[in-house]
Design an enzyme around this catalytic site. Structure first.
Site, PDB file in Angstrom:
ATOM      1  CE  LYS A  11       4.573  -8.295   1.338  1.00 23.35           C
ATOM      2  NZ  LYS A  11       4.541  -7.067   2.196  1.00 23.35           N
ATOM      3  CE1 TYR A  51       1.935  -9.351   6.334  1.00 27.31           C
ATOM      4  CE2 TYR A  51       0.481  -9.797   4.494  1.00 27.31           C
ATOM      5  CZ  TYR A  51       1.733  -9.521   4.988  1.00 27.31           C
ATOM      6  OH  TYR A  51       2.806  -9.412   4.129  1.00 27.31           O
ATOM      7  CG  ASN A 114       6.707  -4.119   1.284  1.00 26.36           C
ATOM      8  OD1 ASN A 114       6.040  -5.108   0.986  1.00 26.36           O
ATOM      9  ND2 ASN A 114       6.965  -3.787   2.540  1.00 26.36           N
ATOM     10  CG  HIS A 117       5.965 -11.946   4.532  1.00 22.78           C
ATOM     11  ND1 HIS A 117       5.645 -11.177   5.621  1.00 22.78           N
ATOM     12  CD2 HIS A 117       6.256 -13.193   5.011  1.00 22.78           C
ATOM     13  CE1 HIS A 117       5.720 -11.934   6.720  1.00 22.78           C
ATOM     14  NE2 HIS A 117       6.083 -13.154   6.376  1.00 22.78           N
ATOM     15  CD  GLU A 128       5.340 -15.486   8.907  1.00 24.63           C
ATOM     16  OE1 GLU A 128       4.998 -14.480   9.548  1.00 24.63           O
ATOM     17  OE2 GLU A 128       6.270 -15.470   8.074  1.00 24.63           O
TER      18      GLU A 128
HETATM   19  P1  IDP Z   1       7.797  -6.274   7.166  1.00 26.98           P
HETATM   20  O1  IDP Z   1       7.068  -6.831   5.956  1.00 26.98           O
HETATM   21  O2  IDP Z   1       9.044  -5.521   6.772  1.00 26.98           O
HETATM   22  O3  IDP Z   1       8.053  -7.305   8.227  1.00 26.98           O
HETATM   23  P2  IDP Z   1       5.636  -5.259   8.865  1.00 26.98           P
HETATM   24  O4  IDP Z   1       5.762  -4.122   9.813  1.00 26.98           O
HETATM   25  O5  IDP Z   1       5.555  -6.646   9.423  1.00 26.98           O
HETATM   26  O6  IDP Z   1       6.847  -5.141   7.811  1.00 26.98           O
HETATM   27  O7  IDP Z   1       4.357  -4.968   7.978  1.00 26.98           O
HETATM   28  C1  IDP Z   1       3.782  -5.988   7.172  1.00 26.98           C
HETATM   29  C2  IDP Z   1       3.425  -5.394   5.840  1.00 26.98           C
HETATM   30  O8  IDP Z   1       2.401  -4.411   6.009  1.00 26.98           O
HETATM   31  C3  IDP Z   1       4.560  -4.617   5.132  1.00 26.98           C
HETATM   32  O9  IDP Z   1       5.460  -5.467   4.434  1.00 26.98           O
HETATM   33  C4  IDP Z   1       3.764  -3.745   4.190  1.00 26.98           C
HETATM   34  O10 IDP Z   1       3.289  -4.464   3.048  1.00 26.98           O
HETATM   35  C5  IDP Z   1       2.581  -3.364   5.065  1.00 26.98           C
HETATM   36  N1  IDP Z   1       2.814  -2.104   5.819  1.00 26.98           N
HETATM   37  C6  IDP Z   1       3.639  -1.935   6.879  1.00 26.98           C
HETATM   38  N2  IDP Z   1       3.600  -0.659   7.326  1.00 26.98           N
HETATM   39  C7  IDP Z   1       2.729  -0.012   6.511  1.00 26.98           C
HETATM   40  C8  IDP Z   1       2.246   1.336   6.458  1.00 26.98           C
HETATM   41  O11 IDP Z   1       2.622   2.197   7.247  1.00 26.98           O
HETATM   42  N3  IDP Z   1       1.334   1.609   5.469  1.00 26.98           N
HETATM   43  C9  IDP Z   1       0.884   0.672   4.578  1.00 26.98           C
HETATM   44  N4  IDP Z   1       1.299  -0.597   4.614  1.00 26.98           N
HETATM   45  C10 IDP Z   1       2.219  -0.945   5.551  1.00 26.98           C
HETATM   46 MG    MG Z   2       6.686  -8.390   9.357  1.00 21.64          MG
END
Ligand code: IDP
Ligand code: MG
Length: 140
Positions: A11, A51, A114, A117, A128
């Site tokens: 990312k 997304y 974070n 992905h 994807e």
């Molecule tokens: P993942 O990437 O671990 O699969 P997902 O729940 O699919 O997590 O969420 C997709 C992305 O959305 C996360 O990697 C993160 O960048 C963002 N995200 C998820 N939850 C939050 C939140 O509570 N606040 C802000 N961004 C979030």
């Molecule tokens: Mg996810």
């Protein structure tokens, strides 16, 4: 176990800090092979579509803005049980909950920024991968 492929994205928070090589080393040290890779600037429409499953979540607009804030590196990772293995190497979504040695524990800035992905299941991995790569761009 079977050999699988999964989609990975490094990312913008990570490309900005020049962490592509360190993150790729985590995948390779963890037993995954990078069988396709390219650096892209996502458009807003591409990020929204990718997304789309999160469209109703409160963080959706911020997430899209973040994902287009700089270049990303999209990749196909291959290996035994690659989808779950990659999720283990990445660590929990929130770096505060991520295990020692994981990418998100070491490199993530926040729950949003974070660093990586990874696909979460076989069907989403196939979708994807097809979103970013044609068959001839993946060389196992
Ligand atoms: P993942 O990437 O671990 O699969 P997902 O729940 O699919 O997590 O969420 C997709 C992305 O959305 C996360 O990697 C993160 O960048 C963002 N995200 C998820 N939850 C939050 C939140 O509570 N606040 C802000 N961004 C979030
Ligand atoms: Mg996810």
């Amino acid at each position: 176990m079977a050999v699988e492929r999964t989609l990975s994205i490094i990312k913008p928070d990570a490309t900005r800090r020049n962490l592509t090589g360190k993150i790729n080393a985590k995948f390779e040290d963890g037993g995954l092979r990078i069988v396709a890779q390219k650096r892209l600037q996502l458009s807003k429409a591409q990020a929204e579509q990718f997304y789309g499953v999160h469209r109703e979540r409160g963080f959706f607009n911020d997430l899209v803005s973040f994902m287009i804030s700089g270049p990303v590196v999209v990749q196909v990772l291959e290996g035994e049980n690659a989808i779950l293995r990659n999720r283990e190497i990445m660590g929990a979504t929130n770096p505060a909950n991520a295990a020692e040695g994981t990418i998100r524990k070491e490199f993530a800035e926040s729950i949003e920024a974070n660093s990586v992905h990874g696909s979460d299941a076989a069907d989403t991995a196939a979708q994807e991968i097809a979103y970013f790569f044609s068959g001839t761009e993946i060389v196992g």
